[in-house]
Design a protein around this motif. Structure first.
Motif, PDB file in Angstrom:
ATOM      1  N   PRO A 238       0.828  -1.206   0.000  1.00 43.04           N
ATOM      2  CA  PRO A 238       0.000   0.000   0.000  1.00 43.04           C
ATOM      3  C   PRO A 238       0.868   1.263   0.000  1.00 43.04           C
ATOM      4  O   PRO A 238       1.748   1.420   0.841  1.00 43.04           O
ATOM      5  CB  PRO A 238      -0.802  -0.121   1.300  1.00 43.04           C
ATOM      6  N   GLY A 239       0.623   2.124  -0.963  1.00 42.65           N
ATOM      7  CA  GLY A 239       1.397   3.348  -1.108  1.00 42.65           C
ATOM      8  C   GLY A 239       2.485   3.255  -2.155  1.00 42.65           C
ATOM      9  O   GLY A 239       2.950   4.276  -2.667  1.00 42.65           O
ATOM     10  N   GLU A 240       2.886   2.040  -2.512  1.00 44.65           N
ATOM     11  CA  GLU A 240       3.973   1.864  -3.479  1.00 44.65           C
ATOM     12  C   GLU A 240       3.577   2.261  -4.898  1.00 44.65           C
ATOM     13  O   GLU A 240       4.363   2.940  -5.592  1.00 44.65           O
ATOM     14  CB  GLU A 240       4.474   0.423  -3.441  1.00 44.65           C
ATOM     15  N   PRO A 241       2.378   1.889  -5.390  1.00 42.03           N
ATOM     16  CA  PRO A 241       2.006   2.337  -6.743  1.00 42.03           C
ATOM     17  C   PRO A 241       2.000   3.857  -6.855  1.00 42.03           C
ATOM     18  O   PRO A 241       2.421   4.414  -7.869  1.00 42.03           O
ATOM     19  CB  PRO A 241       0.598   1.754  -6.928  1.00 42.03           C
ATOM     20  N   GLU A 242       1.519   4.532  -5.801  1.00 46.38           N
ATOM     21  CA  GLU A 242       1.480   5.992  -5.834  1.00 46.38           C
ATOM     22  C   GLU A 242       2.875   6.599  -5.913  1.00 46.38           C
ATOM     23  O   GLU A 242       3.102   7.586  -6.634  1.00 46.38           O
ATOM     24  CB  GLU A 242       0.749   6.526  -4.597  1.00 46.38           C
ATOM     25  N   ARG A 243       3.828   6.033  -5.166  1.00 42.91           N
ATOM     26  CA  ARG A 243       5.186   6.576  -5.202  1.00 42.91           C
ATOM     27  C   ARG A 243       5.801   6.401  -6.590  1.00 42.91           C
ATOM     28  O   ARG A 243       6.492   7.299  -7.089  1.00 42.91           O
ATOM     29  CB  ARG A 243       6.045   5.892  -4.135  1.00 42.91           C
ATOM     30  N   ARG A 244       5.554   5.274  -7.214  1.00 44.33           N
ATOM     31  CA  ARG A 244       6.088   5.042  -8.549  1.00 44.33           C
ATOM     32  C   ARG A 244       5.459   5.994  -9.567  1.00 44.33           C
ATOM     33  O   ARG A 244       6.144   6.553 -10.432  1.00 44.33           O
ATOM     34  CB  ARG A 244       5.846   3.594  -8.962  1.00 44.33           C
ATOM     35  N   THR A 245       4.144   6.145  -9.478  1.00 46.99           N
ATOM     36  CA  THR A 245       3.452   7.031 -10.408  1.00 46.99           C
ATOM     37  C   THR A 245       3.917   8.470 -10.223  1.00 46.99           C
ATOM     38  O   THR A 245       4.109   9.206 -11.203  1.00 46.99           O
ATOM     39  CB  THR A 245       1.934   6.932 -10.196  1.00 46.99           C
ATOM     40  N   ARG A 246       4.116   8.874  -8.983  1.00 44.38           N
ATOM     41  CA  ARG A 246       4.575  10.234  -8.714  1.00 44.38           C
ATOM     42  C   ARG A 246       5.930  10.495  -9.370  1.00 44.38           C
ATOM     43  O   ARG A 246       6.143  11.543  -9.988  1.00 44.38           O
ATOM     44  CB  ARG A 246       4.660  10.461  -7.202  1.00 44.38           C
ATOM     45  N   ALA A 247       6.852   9.553  -9.238  1.00 47.77           N
ATOM     46  CA  ALA A 247       8.170   9.732  -9.832  1.00 47.77           C
ATOM     47  C   ALA A 247       8.072   9.851 -11.353  1.00 47.77           C
ATOM     48  O   ALA A 247       8.731  10.705 -11.971  1.00 47.77           O
ATOM     49  CB  ALA A 247       9.074   8.561  -9.448  1.00 47.77           C
ATOM     50  N   ALA A 248       7.219   9.010 -11.957  1.00 43.55           N
ATOM     51  CA  ALA A 248       7.067   9.046 -13.414  1.00 43.55           C
ATOM     52  C   ALA A 248       6.438  10.354 -13.874  1.00 43.55           C
ATOM     53  O   ALA A 248       6.886  10.955 -14.869  1.00 43.55           O
ATOM     54  CB  ALA A 248       6.227   7.857 -13.877  1.00 43.55           C
ATOM     55  N   ARG A 249       5.423  10.803 -13.182  1.00 37.37           N
ATOM     56  CA  ARG A 249       4.733  12.023 -13.616  1.00 37.37           C
ATOM     57  C   ARG A 249       5.542  13.286 -13.330  1.00 37.37           C
ATOM     58  O   ARG A 249       5.409  14.280 -14.049  1.00 37.37           O
ATOM     59  CB  ARG A 249       3.344  12.093 -12.970  1.00 37.37           C
ATOM     60  N   LEU A 250       6.359  13.263 -12.305  1.00 41.04           N
ATOM     61  CA  LEU A 250       7.268  14.398 -12.101  1.00 41.04           C
ATOM     62  C   LEU A 250       8.252  14.503 -13.257  1.00 41.04           C
ATOM     63  O   LEU A 250       8.609  15.601 -13.696  1.00 41.04           O
ATOM     64  CB  LEU A 250       8.027  14.240 -10.777  1.00 41.04           C
TER      65      LEU A 250
END
Length: 367
Positions: free
Chosen positions: A325-337
């Motif tokens: 939980p929380g890992e998909p969001e961290r990955r998506t955040r890095a990609a979208r930044l």
């Protein structure tokens, strides 16, 4: 995970999609919010919260909400520049009112108060009421986990009902999210579980409709109670209904959110006297506590053990393995930044229209 049980994805630009940098998008939103009456601090907090939701892949709670917010201000349902006010205290219990202000600002301030109490006393039980839409609930879990505290939060949605009870054909409940956040250890990043108790967030229907996409099967009923894949039924009169997450289990969780956050904490359950389609009011009951004062000073070792055990699971075919939980969001955040935030042309058009109505210049900011 935030606002639904589905996993966010970074996404790639395609037909009808434009990518915008987080910095430019936040600046455009800040300008709009200032023009709509917010002071500089509130505009920054709300804009950052909305853009952060987009960064983490939860576009349903991102800048696409601004159309609702601007309408709520015009209708007198949302009042800019309000602050969290302590309206009651008893032992560990803390009641905070929001004066119908921006939930992103009010809930952040309320959680700051609860964090201070939990650090002092070991535990705080927060009741937050009279607050417009608080946005991505996981952000408040992250606020607590960053402070080294555990947060268990139940939220109800007092607005037009969107979710049918299990075995029911008409909407009676809100999407009523739950969030559980645990601080990071030396070996494990913070765990942030954040999901709607509906099978999908209504905001995801809005996003799908803007992109001209159908919903997956088994998520939505039309106004007659028939299964449908058309997201537009959630925005028509009479409206359709979302199904609860996991059948009777999600229904039970949604009902308890309304009991704990709506009936007990706020005297605002999602019943007809509190239903207004032009606004979204949220109430929250949150337990915030220091895990080191719960009787197990080695709690972090136990977290690391169970996480390592779960991660050591053979991956299902076609997947990259277990994500926490929380890992998909961290990955998506890095990609979208790195690549920009993908927004539908409908969302871009809505933002440009709202800005134009208020004389806000955003040339060069929205792609």
């Amino acid at each position: 995970m935030s606002d639904s049980a589905s996993t966010p994805a970074a996404g790639s630009a395609g037909p009808g999609i434009r990518k915008v940098t987080a910095e430019h998008l936040a600046e455009a939103v800040r300008r709009l919010l200032r023009a709509a009456g917010s002071d500089a601090d509130e505009a920054r907090i709300v804009a950052d919260h909305l853009v952060e939701a987009n960064l983490r892949g939860h576009d349903s709670h991102g800048v696409g909400m601004l159309g609702l917010y601007m309408g709520a201000i015009a209708g007198g349902f949302l009042r800019p520049n309000q602050h969290a006010a302590v309206i009651g205290e008893s032992g560990p219990f803390l009641a905070v009112g929001g004066g119908n202000g921006y939930g992103q600002a009010i809930a952040r301030e309320a959680m700051d108060i609860a964090i201070a109490r939990a650090r002092r006393d070991g535990l705080a039980a927060l009741s937050l009421r009279d607050t417009h839409h608080i946005g991505r609930v996981g952000s408040y879990g992250e606020q607590c986990s960053a402070a080294g505290l555990v947060c268990i939060a139940f939220v109800n949605v007092a607005s037009r009902p969107m979710v049918a009870p299990h075995d029911g054909l008409r909407a009676r409940l809100g999407t009523n999210p739950i969030c559980i956040a645990v601080p990071a250890t030396q070996a494990t990043p913070a765990l942030v579980l954040d999901f709607a108790t509906s099978a999908v967030a209504v905001g995801k229907c809005r996003v799908a409709m803007a992109k001209g996409q159908e919903m997956a099967p088994g998520l939505v009923l039309d106004a007659q109670g028939n299964p449908t894949r058309d997201p537009a039924v959630m925005f028509e009169e009479p409206t359709g209904a979302l199904l609860p997450l996991g059948g009777h289990k999600g229904f039970g969780l949604a009902l308890m959110c309304d009991v704990l956050a709506g009936a007990l904490a706020a005297a605002m359950p999602g019943t007809p006297p509190h239903q207004e389609a032009a606004r979204v009011m949220n109430n929250m009951f949150a337990i915030v506590f220091d895990p080191a004062r719960g009787g197990n000073a080695q709690w972090a070792d136990g977290v690391d053990d169970i996480v390592a055990y779960v991660r050591d699971t053979p991956a299902a075919a076609g997947t990259e393995g277990v994500l926490l939980p929380g890992e998909p969001e961290r990955r998506t955040r890095a990609a979208r930044l790195a690549e920009g935030i993908p927004l539908s042309t409908a969302t871009i058009g809505m933002l440009e229209s709202l800005c134009a109505e208020r004389g806000v210049e955003v040339v060069g900011l929205l792609g």
